[in-house]
Write an enzyme that holds these catalytic residues in place. Structure first.
Site, PDB file in Angstrom:
ATOM      1  N   SER A  65     -11.267  -1.100  -0.971  1.00 34.52           N
ATOM      2  CA  SER A  65      -9.972  -1.034  -0.284  1.00 34.52           C
ATOM      3  C   SER A  65     -10.125  -1.315   1.202  1.00 34.52           C
ATOM      4  CB  SER A  65      -9.344   0.358  -0.450  1.00 34.52           C
ATOM      5  OG  SER A  65      -8.801   0.532  -1.713  1.00 34.52           O
ATOM      6  N   HIS A 103      -3.848   6.048   3.327  1.00 30.71           N
ATOM      7  CA  HIS A 103      -4.580   4.862   2.874  1.00 30.71           C
ATOM      8  C   HIS A 103      -4.027   3.580   3.489  1.00 30.71           C
ATOM      9  CE1 HIS A 103      -5.899   1.795  -0.146  1.00 30.71           C
ATOM     10  NE2 HIS A 103      -6.979   2.561  -0.215  1.00 30.71           N
ATOM     11  N   ASP A 136       0.842  -1.195   0.000  1.00 31.97           N
ATOM     12  CA  ASP A 136       0.000   0.000   0.000  1.00 31.97           C
ATOM     13  C   ASP A 136       0.880   1.249   0.000  1.00 31.97           C
ATOM     14  OD1 ASP A 136      -2.325   1.834   0.719  1.00 31.97           O
ATOM     15  OD2 ASP A 136      -3.294  -0.126   0.852  1.00 31.97           O
ATOM     16  N   ASN A 140     -13.778  -0.037  -7.264  1.00 28.27           N
ATOM     17  CA  ASN A 140     -14.842   0.873  -6.844  1.00 28.27           C
ATOM     18  C   ASN A 140     -15.605   1.515  -7.999  1.00 28.27           C
ATOM     19  OD1 ASN A 140     -13.928   0.458  -4.188  1.00 28.27           O
ATOM     20  ND2 ASN A 140     -12.462   2.144  -4.364  1.00 28.27           N
TER      21      ASN A 140
END
Length: 494
Positions: free
Chosen positions: A427, A236, A195, A340
């Site tokens: 996510s 994130h 990430d 998404n």
């Protein structure tokens, strides 16, 4: 398509070097013995152009063939960023406009593909150093604001850093709160979080971060210095990490598996891009450091879907797949967000968002175009649900593509600065599944990655398609919205 068919890879890679050499960090760095000798000069017809990175796939994955390709890279006016002899992939860099064509003429090369459409930034002569802070880097030549794609859909609601476990509806939904009465997970289990980095001193995460197993892979080659894998422009990765394994320490929140370890493997650059060389490095580094699970809350840029009818995209997809299949062959369970875009991944028609590092074009797509790593064989693909149990409106779906579902709407977790905030996205769903797999590995330490995945599916709670829907197809036990069902943390530890 039956899941057992879709999730069984037919891709094989010779692993001569890997079988002869014990796994370790050294395996990721070309040794002096493998270093290519200086080239006499650039290949005939060399014309200087934009600096680019390439994935070079070798016909045979062994030391000798890798050495030949490294020499060919140098002869064609390129340099080796990283070599993975165990999977037959070399990441190279060159400003030779004929570089790919020159490598494709080599008998030892199966395919070559540019990993991006934008040029690699040339303002920094030390691009190969993977610490953006050390380079003073900001954006790597980002062409403009990315409005078509973000790693998650964010809710800016923030909260003070105080105990918030009672607000974690998501943990109750998957039975994690009950699972914790049995176990918080084992310290022997390691989850690699691929990430944007994890805040190393966050009070709810610090105790569970394995700093020795953490690194940045931004350049395509691992840098294990502490600063390299810290988040810079994005929280994130820190949010994802909290969902997986925020510590049970009397403050903040509690993750799905608060007793396991995590590694921060930074693959998202400061502009928000996850390029193929970073992801390949991330998967290989996870294997080298003994990870049991990887979480991948992203798709690989610059193509939302990588298509087989394009030589560059096909070659890059092959290189990423080799890394994924190699990791899974070594027992790693790879978990990935479905995306998404509210797209039916089983019936793709059009992509208007790619390439996202230059100028997107509208193009027709089909089953030969895949969201990677989510659609690669063996990867656990996760859709998102709301607090009412419905599919999140943003979540991608698709019968035979979605494997399991997990909470992904309004998820409270850790953020940079030592605090907490809510985010929405697949996510956020994926790390719930990674946490459940970590609990499964804790309860069944001798099981293979494939066996753990089978248990994950078998224990998931069936969720039927909503009444009246036309986009959800398939039975309650395996449909396009929820796959095998909502993951069950309590079942994982029973």
């Amino acid at each position: 398509m039956p899941r057992t068919t879709r999730r069984t890879s037919t891709h094989t890679v010779a692993t001569g070097l890997a079988l002869a050499t014990a796994l370790g960090l050294a395996a990721l760095t070309p040794s002096a013995a493998l270093a290519a000798p200086p080239a006499a000069g650039p290949a005939p017809g060399y014309v200087q152009g934009a600096l680019q990175n390439y994935a070079v796939n070798i016909n045979a994955a062994n030391r000798g063939q890798t050495l030949k390709v490294e020499r060919a890279v140098a002869a064609a006016g390129g340099s080796v960023v990283e070599s993975y002899a165990e999977i037959g992939v070399v990441i190279a860099q060159s400003d030779n406009r004929d570089f790919a064509a020159a490598l494709r003429r080599e008998k030892t090369v199966e395919s070559v593909g540019a990993t991006r459409t934008a040029a690699v930034a040339v303002t920094d002569p030390t691009y190969g150093v993977s610490d953006p802070l050390a380079r003073g880097e900001s954006g790597k030549g980002k062409p403009g604001a990315r409005v078509t794609r973000t790693p998650s859909i964010e809710d800016t609601t923030a909260a003070a850093a105080d105990p918030r476990e009672a607000e974690q509806w998501d943990m109750k939904a998957i039975g994690a709160d009950q699972a914790h009465l049995v176990t918080d997970g084992s310290r022997d289990v390691l989850v690699a979080v691929l990430d944007s980095g994890i805040q190393g001193d966050h009070p709810d995460l610090a105790a569970n971060i394995d700093t020795a197993a953490s690194a940045s892979c931004l350049s395509g080659s691992p840098d294990s210095s502490y600063a390299s894998w810290q988040p810079t422009t994005s929280d994130h990765g820190t949010h994802v990490a909290g969902t997986i394994a925020a510590a049970r320490n009397g403050i903040g929140i509690v993750g799905v598996a608060p007793g396991v370890r995590m590694s921060s493997v930074k693959v998202v650059d400061d502009a928000g891009f996850i390029y193929p060389e970073s992801a390949i490095c991330g998967f290989m580094y996870a294997v080298a450091t003994g990870a049991d699970v990887t979480n991948n809350s992203y798709y690989i840029d610059p193509w939302q879907f990588w298509c087989d009818d394009d030589a560059d995209q096909r070659a890059v997809k092959t290189a990423v797949d080799r890394a994924v299949q190699y990791s899974q062959g070594r027992g790693v369970v790879n978990v990935a967000a479905a995306g998404n875009s509210n797209v039916d991944l089983a019936h793709k028609t059009t992509d208007a968002t790619s390439p996202d590092d230059t100028t997107p074009v509208v193009r027709p797509i089909d089953a030969g175009c895949e969201d990677i790593p989510a659609e690669l064989d063996g990867v656990v693909t996760v859709s998102s649900t709301t607090s009412t149990g419905a599919r999140s409106s943003f979540s991608n779906y698709g019968e035979g593509v979605i494997d399991v579902a997990a909470p992904g709407s309004s998820i409270l977790s850790t953020v940079t600065g030592g605090g907490y905030g809510r985010k929405n996205g697949t996510s956020m769903a994926s790390p719930h599944v990674a946490g459940v797999v970590a609990l499964l590995k804790s309860a069944h330490p001798k099981l293979s990655g494939t066996a753990l995945t089978d248990l994950l599916y078998a224990q998931a709670d069936d969720v039927p398609c909503p009444t009246g829907t036309t986009t959800c197809t398939g039975p309650a036990a395996d449909n396009g919205y929820f796959g095998e069902g909502l993951v069950d943390a309590l079942e994982a530890v029973r």
